[in-house]
Enzyme design. Structure first.
Site, PDB file in Angstrom:
ATOM      1  N   LYS A 195      11.318  20.744  61.178  1.00  0.00           N
ATOM      2  CA  LYS A 195      10.570  21.497  60.163  1.00  0.00           C
ATOM      3  C   LYS A 195      10.089  22.849  60.663  1.00  0.00           C
ATOM      4  O   LYS A 195       9.695  23.699  59.875  1.00  0.00           O
ATOM      5  CB  LYS A 195       9.376  20.665  59.676  1.00  0.00           C
ATOM      6  CG  LYS A 195       9.806  19.321  59.090  1.00  0.00           C
ATOM      7  CD  LYS A 195       8.908  18.895  57.976  1.00  0.00           C
ATOM      8  CE  LYS A 195       9.403  17.618  57.330  1.00  0.00           C
ATOM      9  NZ  LYS A 195       8.972  17.482  55.952  1.00  0.00           N
ATOM     10  N   LYS A 217      10.576  15.637  63.737  1.00  0.00           N
ATOM     11  CA  LYS A 217      10.036  16.332  62.564  1.00  0.00           C
ATOM     12  C   LYS A 217       9.512  17.720  62.941  1.00  0.00           C
ATOM     13  O   LYS A 217       9.719  18.694  62.227  1.00  0.00           O
ATOM     14  CB  LYS A 217       8.902  15.483  61.988  1.00  0.00           C
ATOM     15  CG  LYS A 217       8.936  15.372  60.493  1.00  0.00           C
ATOM     16  CD  LYS A 217       8.110  14.210  59.990  1.00  0.00           C
ATOM     17  CE  LYS A 217       8.997  13.013  59.706  1.00  0.00           C
ATOM     18  NZ  LYS A 217       8.303  11.942  58.997  1.00  0.00           N
ATOM     19  N   PHE A 271       1.706  16.909  58.877  1.00  0.00           N
ATOM     20  CA  PHE A 271       1.260  15.561  59.221  1.00  0.00           C
ATOM     21  C   PHE A 271       2.470  14.641  59.123  1.00  0.00           C
ATOM     22  O   PHE A 271       3.373  14.906  58.333  1.00  0.00           O
ATOM     23  CB  PHE A 271       0.175  15.075  58.240  1.00  0.00           C
ATOM     24  CG  PHE A 271      -1.220  15.457  58.652  1.00  0.00           C
ATOM     25  CD1 PHE A 271      -1.587  16.792  58.759  1.00  0.00           C
ATOM     26  CD2 PHE A 271      -2.175  14.483  58.921  1.00  0.00           C
ATOM     27  CE1 PHE A 271      -2.865  17.156  59.143  1.00  0.00           C
ATOM     28  CE2 PHE A 271      -3.464  14.830  59.303  1.00  0.00           C
ATOM     29  CZ  PHE A 271      -3.810  16.166  59.408  1.00  0.00           C
ATOM     30  N   ASP A 309       8.973  11.989  48.522  1.00  0.00           N
ATOM     31  CA  ASP A 309      10.262  12.545  48.938  1.00  0.00           C
ATOM     32  C   ASP A 309      11.291  12.473  47.821  1.00  0.00           C
ATOM     33  O   ASP A 309      12.291  13.176  47.845  1.00  0.00           O
ATOM     34  CB  ASP A 309      10.788  11.778  50.161  1.00  0.00           C
ATOM     35  CG  ASP A 309      10.002  12.135  51.413  1.00  0.00           C
ATOM     36  OD1 ASP A 309       9.580  13.305  51.515  1.00  0.00           O
ATOM     37  OD2 ASP A 309       9.809  11.265  52.269  1.00  0.00           O
ATOM     38  N   ASN A 359       2.144   6.674  46.551  1.00  0.00           N
ATOM     39  CA  ASN A 359       2.048   6.125  47.904  1.00  0.00           C
ATOM     40  C   ASN A 359       0.599   5.801  48.222  1.00  0.00           C
ATOM     41  O   ASN A 359      -0.292   6.045  47.395  1.00  0.00           O
ATOM     42  CB  ASN A 359       2.658   7.101  48.910  1.00  0.00           C
ATOM     43  CG  ASN A 359       1.927   8.419  48.927  1.00  0.00           C
ATOM     44  OD1 ASN A 359       0.760   8.481  49.306  1.00  0.00           O
ATOM     45  ND2 ASN A 359       2.588   9.482  48.484  1.00  0.00           N
ATOM     46  N   LYS A 403       7.384   4.672  26.904  1.00  0.00           N
ATOM     47  CA  LYS A 403       7.197   3.613  27.896  1.00  0.00           C
ATOM     48  C   LYS A 403       8.463   2.760  28.025  1.00  0.00           C
ATOM     49  O   LYS A 403       9.025   2.338  27.009  1.00  0.00           O
ATOM     50  CB  LYS A 403       6.012   2.749  27.449  1.00  0.00           C
ATOM     51  CG  LYS A 403       5.590   1.748  28.465  1.00  0.00           C
ATOM     52  CD  LYS A 403       4.405   0.938  27.977  1.00  0.00           C
ATOM     53  CE  LYS A 403       4.222  -0.266  28.865  1.00  0.00           C
ATOM     54  NZ  LYS A 403       3.316  -1.239  28.303  1.00  0.00           N
TER      55      LYS A 403
HETATM   56  N1  CTP Z   1       6.206  17.295  53.250  1.00  0.00           N
HETATM   57  C1  CTP Z   1       6.355  18.318  52.359  1.00  0.00           C
HETATM   58  N2  CTP Z   1       7.200  18.209  51.303  1.00  0.00           N
HETATM   59  C2  CTP Z   1       7.928  17.087  51.130  1.00  0.00           C
HETATM   60  C3  CTP Z   1       7.805  16.021  52.050  1.00  0.00           C
HETATM   61  C4  CTP Z   1       6.917  16.152  53.108  1.00  0.00           C
HETATM   62  O1  CTP Z   1       5.694  19.342  52.525  1.00  0.00           O
HETATM   63  N3  CTP Z   1       8.737  17.006  50.081  1.00  0.00           N
HETATM   64  C5  CTP Z   1       5.273  17.473  54.386  1.00  0.00           C
HETATM   65  C6  CTP Z   1       4.105  16.529  54.381  1.00  0.00           C
HETATM   66  O2  CTP Z   1       2.988  17.080  53.709  1.00  0.00           O
HETATM   67  C7  CTP Z   1       3.820  16.375  55.869  1.00  0.00           C
HETATM   68  C8  CTP Z   1       5.163  16.551  56.521  1.00  0.00           C
HETATM   69  O3  CTP Z   1       5.996  17.214  55.551  1.00  0.00           O
HETATM   70  O4  CTP Z   1       3.001  17.391  56.340  1.00  0.00           O
HETATM   71  C9  CTP Z   1       5.849  15.301  56.941  1.00  0.00           C
HETATM   72  O5  CTP Z   1       5.964  14.432  55.845  1.00  0.00           O
HETATM   73  P1  CTP Z   1       6.902  13.161  55.930  1.00  0.00           P
HETATM   74  O6  CTP Z   1       6.967  12.522  54.583  1.00  0.00           O
HETATM   75  O7  CTP Z   1       6.475  12.324  57.075  1.00  0.00           O
HETATM   76  O8  CTP Z   1       8.277  13.858  56.328  1.00  0.00           O
HETATM   77  P2  CTP Z   1       9.682  13.809  55.650  1.00  0.00           P
HETATM   78  O9  CTP Z   1      10.217  15.183  55.581  1.00  0.00           O
HETATM   79  O10 CTP Z   1       9.598  13.055  54.391  1.00  0.00           O
HETATM   80  O11 CTP Z   1      10.541  13.050  56.743  1.00  0.00           O
HETATM   81  P3  CTP Z   1      11.105  11.546  56.744  1.00  0.00           P
HETATM   82  O12 CTP Z   1      11.515  11.236  55.360  1.00  0.00           O
HETATM   83  O13 CTP Z   1      12.253  11.662  57.726  1.00  0.00           O
HETATM   84  O14 CTP Z   1      10.012  10.678  57.271  1.00  0.00           O
END
Ligand code: CTP
Length: 413
Positions: free
Chosen positions: A342, A338, A324, A280, A211, A290
């Site tokens: 969370k 969130k 974040f 995610d 990302n 490869k």
């Molecule tokens: N985070 C985490 N572990 C994951 C995904 C996210 O610890 N597998 C944490 C990130 O470091 C951040 C927070 O969760 O502090 C929010 O991340 P975000 O990607 O915005 O949240 P998601 O849970 O992925 O929610 P969504 O997919 O609904 O946006």
């Protein structure tokens, strides 16, 4: 230690008296310099009484007859050399412009040029003046020259308008002064675990799903926490950044590695700041060799573990957990969702659809979201923002004294 407070002409000049008192409470020897305009708002006598020192009101003090007072003509050099910090509050657009352009036509601007001590400015002015391209450029110039800017707050202004331009709270200015003097150690005794960067999930030996996170915000958080006296553990996905000094760095690549690194250090941590952009999903299978191009390709992905949720589940009493969230639309409602889903103490909400802030930028603007408030932190450099975020995190450790206008209840519209 000696601190010189420069007071410029503006409605907020009276607040400089409160600042002087607050600095004195930290056992600092405070001296005051007033611009000509400032004296239309407050009498020098006020500051003389508070500090017990003569207030400097001009380059040619007491020397109505030419040549009568050589001492006052070189006074700014003496003041410049003996002060440990110069703090200008309120700083007007005019004085900021003079500082940025090296104009030295009064005592304060001459002192600014002559001193090598750290300089802090706390601007206060009408919102249009603050947002004017000329002021923005001057602020950029000063920030690039290591002047510490304590950004004005949004709210109701004396001119009847609403917006950014109100002098920052006295506490914030005092914190900045203590910070430059190396005296702000409000995180001593804390172990702050920060995650940063974007995790990568391999597709094959040469490709990954990643990302756009640069890691800048997380590194800024780590550096700010270290400066404020914390022991800092930085669990970082790959970035192009140099790690801040005196921080324990744990390099990781994948979400699973980050998860192990974080959960394995949870028992040492008192504050967990999850600034990393965590993947995610990861490919269900990872090719050993490869992948070759051969027509359309469908990737099968599986979800990764939510590290933040696991941290919350395993937290010890007193531990603060901050997440974040980077959102592209309906930022506030996604952020609230969130936060509750969370179970974190706060979410630092980033609207990444805005130009020039967020991913890979040096600047950012965020909303610090807790269950009962949403504090807007306006656009500023990430390093400065990191200190504001830490200030907000620390308020979670103690009950809030006052509500201000920029606080919006989360349950509201
Ligand atoms: N985070 C985490 N572990 C994951 C995904 C996210 O610890 N597998 C944490 C990130 O470091 C951040 C927070 O969760 O502090 C929010 O991340 P975000 O990607 O915005 O949240 P998601 O849970 O992925 O929610 P969504 O997919 O609904 O946006």
């Amino acid at each position: 230690m000696k601190v010189t407070v420069g007071v410029c002409g503006g409605i907020a000049a009276y607040k400089a008296a409160e600042l002087v008192r607050a600095l004195e409470k930290h056992a600092l020897d405070v001296h005051v310099v007033m611009t000509e305009a400032a004296q239309h708002f407050v009498q020098p006598l006020t500051f003389a009484a508070l500090t017990g020192h003569k207030v400097i009101t001009g380059l040619w003090n007491g020397s109505e007859q030419p040549g009568a007072d050589a001492a006052s003509a070189i006074e700014h050099m003496d003041a410049a050399q003996t002060t440990d910090a110069l703090v200008v509050a309120p700083a007007t657009a005019n004085t900021l412009a003079k500082f940025a352009h090296g104009i030295a036509d009064d005592f304060l601007s001459a002192l600014y040029l002559a001193t090598t001590a750290p300089v802090i400015v706390a601007p206060a002015m009408n919102v249009n003046m603050w947002e004017h391209a000329a002021t923005r450029a001057n602020i950029e110039t000063l920030a690039a020259r290591n002047v510490h800017i304590v950004s004005p707050e949004a709210g109701y202004l004396a001119c009847g308008m609403t917006g950014a331009g109100r002098l920052a709270e006295t506490d914030a200015i005092v914190d900045a002064v203590l910070g430059v003097l190396g005296r702000r150690n409000d995180l001593t005794g804390e172990t702050v675990l920060v995650t940063a960067g974007g995790t990568r999930e391999a597709l094959d030996p040469v490709r990954f799903l990643g990302n756009r996170s640069s890691g800048k915000m997380g590194y800024a958080m780590a550096e700010a926490a270290q400066r404020r006296g914390a022991r800092v553990i930085l669990v970082t996905a790959p970035t192009a950044l140099r790690a801040p000094a005196n921080v324990e760095v744990v390099p990781v690549v994948t979400t699973e590695e980050m998860r192990h690194a974080v959960l394995g250090r949870l028992d040492q941590s008192t504050i967990v700041i999850k600034a990393a952009a965590v993947a995610d999903y990861r490919p269900r299978v990872q090719a050993d060799q490869k992948l070759r191009r051969s027509g359309p390709l469908t990737l099968e992905l599986e979800p990764t573990q939510d590290i933040l949720a696991e941290v919350v589940a395993q937290r010890r009493p007193g531990m603060l957990v901050i997440g974040f969230a980077a959102e592209t639309h309906d930022a506030l409602s996604h952020g609230r969702d969130k936060l509750l889903r969370k179970g974190a103490d706060a979410i630092v909400l980033n609207d990444v659809s805005r130009e020039g802030v967020g991913f890979d930028a040096d600047r950012n603007a965020v909303t610090f979201l807790t269950r009962d408030r949403a504090m807007e932190l306006p656009e500023m450099r990430k390093r400065e923002l990191a200190d504001h975020i830490l200030d907000e995190i620390l308020t979670l450790r103690r009950p809030r004294k006052v509500m201000d206008e920029s606080d919006v209840p989360v349950s509201g519209a």
